[in-house]
Scaffold this motif. Structure first.
Motif: not given
Length: 332
Positions: A92-97, A118-127, A238-242
């Protein structure tokens, strides 16, 4: 014990800096400019406390000399939930930024950064799913664990390029150190999950994870409050990452808690299994009818072998002998 002291420093530093930052935002921020009416007094105080707190946490974690058992898959529902939520928050933060960028050149750069995010987020979801199931996919696929670290490096480079174009402000410094500590934590977490240098990685996740959780909570909460009350922001983060920073902090805290608990339980179970292992009793050469005193020496030798093999211990036992000084005293 040093790790426990680091957690105390973490709590004290957060309790001092977070109220001061909220006070700055709510009562000292000028409308329209975002500058603080007290000059740099509260900023200097917050920066000093953060610097001292982070330094103490790093030193205390580095001075911890306890041996750590090899990493094994952990099962933690809180770590799983916040790992998955952190991945969603990163997307979500990446898309907003991305939608907040105006120039075409910046859009191309941030598009590549978004894809990597997005790839990093998928790895975090996998973890997170691994923590829910008690598995460790990254032991067989170690390169996957490095994706969040690569994305963190790319974010840090993009931040430096963007921040050097403006006058340095405290908010940019806070955000920069937040990303640095999170990046270092993700890197050493990747090494731990991939079973690379368990002993060193097991220490480094605390050494960088505790300051990362502190900075992420501080910047995430204050940045989110700024957006809610519509205060003019000085920083360029970027405010979307807070909100994602808050999720990162909770993910780190629950992961460290799960690793600590799992390590204690695993060591306790290993000792109990060793004590009940009939093979150790057979190797000791004991026979029926022997007294407890006759069994004492072989049991001690087996314990020494276990401690040396598992923890690299240098503990040794000495046979009890009478002191020569006592004999001289008796003769005199």
């Amino acid at each position: 014990m040093k790790i426990k002291n680091a957690w105390i420093v973490f709590a004290v530093t957060l309790l001092i800096t977070l109220p001061l930052r909220l006070y700055q935002i709510c009562f000292l921020s000028e409308e329209g400019t975002g500058f603080y009416t007290d000059g740099i007094r509260t900023t200097a105080m917050i920066s000093f406390v953060l610097a001292v707190g982070a330094a103490l946490m790093l030193i205390m974690s580095a001075m911890d000399r306890r041996s750590r058992a090899p990493y094994s898959p952990i099962r933690s529902i809180p770590a799983a939930v916040f790992g998955i939520l952190t991945g969603v928050g990163v997307i979500v933060g990446c898309v907003i930024s991305l939608f907040g960028i105006e120039s075409l050149q910046s859009q191309l750069a941030y598009t590549a950064l978004t894809v990597l995010g997005v790839f990093a987020a998928i790895v975090l979801i996998l973890a997170g799913s691994n923590f829910a199931a008690g598995k460790n996919t990254f032991e067989k696929q170690p390169l996957l664990a490095l994706v969040p670290s690569v994305w963190g490096c790319a974010c840090l480079v993009a931040m430096f390029i963007r921040f050097v174009a403006v006058v340095n402000v405290a908010e940019n410094i806070y955000d920069t150190f937040t990303v640095i500590f999170i990046l270092l934590f993700l890197f050493h977490q990747a090494k731990l999950l991939a079973r690379i240098d368990d002993e060193k990685s097991g220490k480094m996740i605390y050494m960088f994870g505790i300051p990362a959780a502190l900075m992420a909570l501080l910047t995430g909460i204050t940045g989110t409050v700024e957006q809610i009350i519509h205060v003019t922001r000085q920083g360029l983060f970027p405010s979307g990452f807070y909100p994602a920073n808050i999720l990162f902090a909770l993910y780190i805290l629950f992961f460290l808690a799960a690793v600590s608990k799992n390590s204690v339980v695993r060591v306790s179970a290993d000792i109990q299994e060793f004590a009940r292992d009939p093979a150790q009793t057979a190797e000791s050469g004991t026979e029926e009818g022997e007294t407890e005193e006759e069994n004492a020496e072989p049991i001690q030798e087996s314990c020494l072998e276990y401690l040396t093999r598992t923890y690299g211990s240098d503990i040794c036992f000495f046979n009890h002998t009478s002191s020569p000084f006592l004999k001289r005293i008796e003769k005199s």
